[in-house]
Design a protein around this motif. Sequence first.
Motif, mmCIF file in Angstrom:
data_model
loop_
_atom_site.group_PDB
_atom_site.id
_atom_site.type_symbol
_atom_site.label_atom_id
_atom_site.label_comp_id
_atom_site.label_asym_id
_atom_site.label_seq_id
_atom_site.Cartn_x
_atom_site.Cartn_y
_atom_site.Cartn_z
ATOM 1 N N TYR A 30 0.299 -1.281 0.012
ATOM 2 C CA TYR A 30 -0.241 -0.284 0.033
ATOM 3 C C TYR A 30 0.670 1.939 -0.076
ATOM 4 C CZ TYR A 30 -4.147 -2.358 1.559
ATOM 5 O OH TYR A 30 -5.409 -3.317 1.658
ATOM 6 N N ASN A 31 0.039 1.926 -0.909
ATOM 7 C CA ASN A 31 0.798 3.652 -0.714
ATOM 8 C C ASN A 31 1.051 4.352 0.271
ATOM 9 O OD1 ASN A 31 -0.914 4.985 -1.237
ATOM 10 N ND2 ASN A 31 -0.507 5.098 -3.664
ATOM 11 N N LYS A 32 1.910 5.330 0.651
ATOM 12 C CA LYS A 32 1.199 6.695 2.450
ATOM 13 C C LYS A 32 -0.363 7.005 2.150
ATOM 14 C CE LYS A 32 6.138 6.902 2.078
ATOM 15 N NZ LYS A 32 7.513 8.088 2.294
ATOM 16 N N LYS A 33 -0.922 7.481 1.021
ATOM 17 C CA LYS A 33 -1.775 7.627 1.168
ATOM 18 C C LYS A 33 -2.972 7.287 1.532
ATOM 19 C CE LYS A 33 -0.843 10.183 -3.465
ATOM 20 N NZ LYS A 33 -1.467 10.657 -4.630
ATOM 21 N N MET A 34 -3.346 5.716 1.235
ATOM 22 C CA MET A 34 -4.265 4.520 2.125
ATOM 23 C C MET A 34 -3.717 5.384 4.035
ATOM 24 S SD MET A 34 -5.960 2.236 1.456
ATOM 25 C CE MET A 34 -7.237 0.868 1.784
ATOM 26 N N HIS A 35 -3.188 5.153 4.255
ATOM 27 C CA HIS A 35 -2.659 5.241 5.402
ATOM 28 C C HIS A 35 -3.917 5.769 6.299
ATOM 29 C CE1 HIS A 35 -1.173 4.466 9.955
ATOM 30 N NE2 HIS A 35 -1.388 6.442 9.872
ATOM 31 N N GLY A 36 -4.707 5.352 7.224
ATOM 32 C CA GLY A 36 -6.036 5.348 7.881
ATOM 33 C C GLY A 36 -7.424 4.994 6.834
ATOM 34 N N ARG A 37 -6.853 5.475 6.469
ATOM 35 C CA ARG A 37 -8.533 4.585 4.963
ATOM 36 C C ARG A 37 -9.136 3.323 6.134
ATOM 37 N NH1 ARG A 37 -7.389 7.062 -0.848
ATOM 38 N NH2 ARG A 37 -7.468 8.791 -0.162
ATOM 39 N N ARG A 38 -10.343 2.917 5.771
ATOM 40 C CA ARG A 38 -10.853 2.216 5.750
ATOM 41 C C ARG A 38 -11.292 0.997 4.244
ATOM 42 N NH1 ARG A 38 -13.847 2.140 10.766
ATOM 43 N NH2 ARG A 38 -14.768 3.957 11.154
ATOM 44 N N ASP A 41 -13.396 -4.816 5.489
ATOM 45 C CA ASP A 41 -13.414 -5.253 6.618
ATOM 46 C C ASP A 41 -13.761 -4.103 7.489
ATOM 47 O OD1 ASP A 41 -11.038 -4.428 7.461
ATOM 48 O OD2 ASP A 41 -10.696 -6.563 9.086
ATOM 49 N N GLY A 42 -13.883 -3.110 7.485
ATOM 50 C CA GLY A 42 -14.584 -2.153 8.483
ATOM 51 C C GLY A 42 -13.301 -1.383 8.958
ATOM 52 N N SER A 43 -12.124 -2.004 9.345
ATOM 53 C CA SER A 43 -11.476 -1.281 10.256
ATOM 54 C C SER A 43 -10.550 -0.325 9.509
ATOM 55 C CB SER A 43 -10.023 -2.913 10.553
ATOM 56 O OG SER A 43 -9.127 -2.942 9.767
ATOM 57 N N ARG A 44 -9.458 0.509 10.250
ATOM 58 C CA ARG A 44 -8.913 1.608 9.347
ATOM 59 C C ARG A 44 -7.392 0.879 9.313
ATOM 60 N NH1 ARG A 44 -11.113 6.341 8.914
ATOM 61 N NH2 ARG A 44 -12.663 6.496 10.395
ATOM 62 N N TYR A 45 -6.842 0.978 8.494
ATOM 63 C CA TYR A 45 -5.402 0.399 7.762
ATOM 64 C C TYR A 45 -3.974 1.273 8.065
ATOM 65 C CZ TYR A 45 -0.770 0.365 4.969
ATOM 66 O OH TYR A 45 0.006 0.053 4.972
ATOM 67 N N HIS A 46 -3.178 0.581 9.214
ATOM 68 C CA HIS A 46 -2.133 1.499 9.838
ATOM 69 C C HIS A 46 -0.898 0.435 9.295
ATOM 70 C CE1 HIS A 46 0.299 2.744 12.172
ATOM 71 N NE2 HIS A 46 -0.481 3.625 12.926
ATOM 72 N N LYS A 47 -0.216 1.388 8.839
ATOM 73 C CA LYS A 47 0.962 0.740 8.007
ATOM 74 C C LYS A 47 1.371 0.217 8.631
ATOM 75 C CE LYS A 47 3.761 4.556 9.401
ATOM 76 N NZ LYS A 47 4.917 6.124 8.720
ATOM 77 N N ASP A 48 1.438 0.005 9.684
ATOM 78 C CA ASP A 48 2.491 -0.873 10.896
ATOM 79 C C ASP A 48 1.720 -1.910 11.271
ATOM 80 O OD1 ASP A 48 4.543 1.242 11.087
ATOM 81 O OD2 ASP A 48 3.564 2.363 12.837
ATOM 82 N N SER A 49 0.852 -1.893 10.801
ATOM 83 C CA SER A 49 -0.525 -3.281 11.161
ATOM 84 C C SER A 49 0.236 -4.268 9.884
ATOM 85 C CB SER A 49 -1.139 -3.570 11.090
ATOM 86 O OG SER A 49 -1.868 -2.809 9.683
ATOM 87 N N LEU A 50 0.523 -5.333 10.096
ATOM 88 C CA LEU A 50 0.416 -6.970 9.423
ATOM 89 C C LEU A 50 -1.040 -7.188 8.888
ATOM 90 C CD1 LEU A 50 3.330 -8.450 11.123
ATOM 91 C CD2 LEU A 50 3.676 -7.156 9.537
ATOM 92 N N THR A 51 -0.624 -6.519 7.774
ATOM 93 C CA THR A 51 -2.188 -6.873 7.126
ATOM 94 C C THR A 51 -1.810 -7.136 5.112
ATOM 95 O OG1 THR A 51 -3.587 -4.608 6.721
ATOM 96 C CG2 THR A 51 -3.261 -5.891 9.172
#
Length: 134
Positions: A30-38, A41-51
Motif C-alpha cells: 500500500y502507498n502512504k495515501k492509504m494510511h487511515g482509510r477504511r 472488513d471495516g477497520s482502518r489501515y495502519h502502515k505498521d499493521s501486518l495486513t
Amino acid sequence: MKLTIRLLLLFFLFSVGFSYAQEHGNATYYNKKMHGRRTSDGSRYHKDSLTCAHRTYPLGTLLKVRNPKNNKEVIVKVTDRGPHRRNLIIDLSYAAAKEIDIVRFGIAPVEISRVEAADAASAPNDSIALHERK
C-alpha cells in the motif's frame, strides 16, 4: 459401494492438495495515501499493521507470505480486497513489505500459503498482526 469409496478418496486427495497449495506471483504494498482509510472488513489501515489485500481469500484469513529471493516470511491477515492490477496477487501493508524486504523494489515475486489456526498459535508473536489498529 466402490463408487462411494472412490468419491471419498478423491475428495480427501483434493482437500489435502488445497491445504498445501501455494500461490506464486508478484506482490506490492500500500502507498502512504492509504494510511487511515477504511478497508473492506471495516477497520482502518495502519502502515505498521501486518495486513494485506487479496482477491479470493476470506477476510480474516491468515496468510504466510514468503520472499523466495531471501527466504524471509511474514504472516499477515486479509483485511481488504485487491490488488486491482492483473499482474499482482497480493497487496501488503508497509510493515509486512518491510519485513520481507520488498520495499525498495516496489513489486517483487512472493509465495503465499494459507496458515491454519494451529500453525498461527505456534508462530512467534511478533510475526502476527497483533498490533492492528481500528
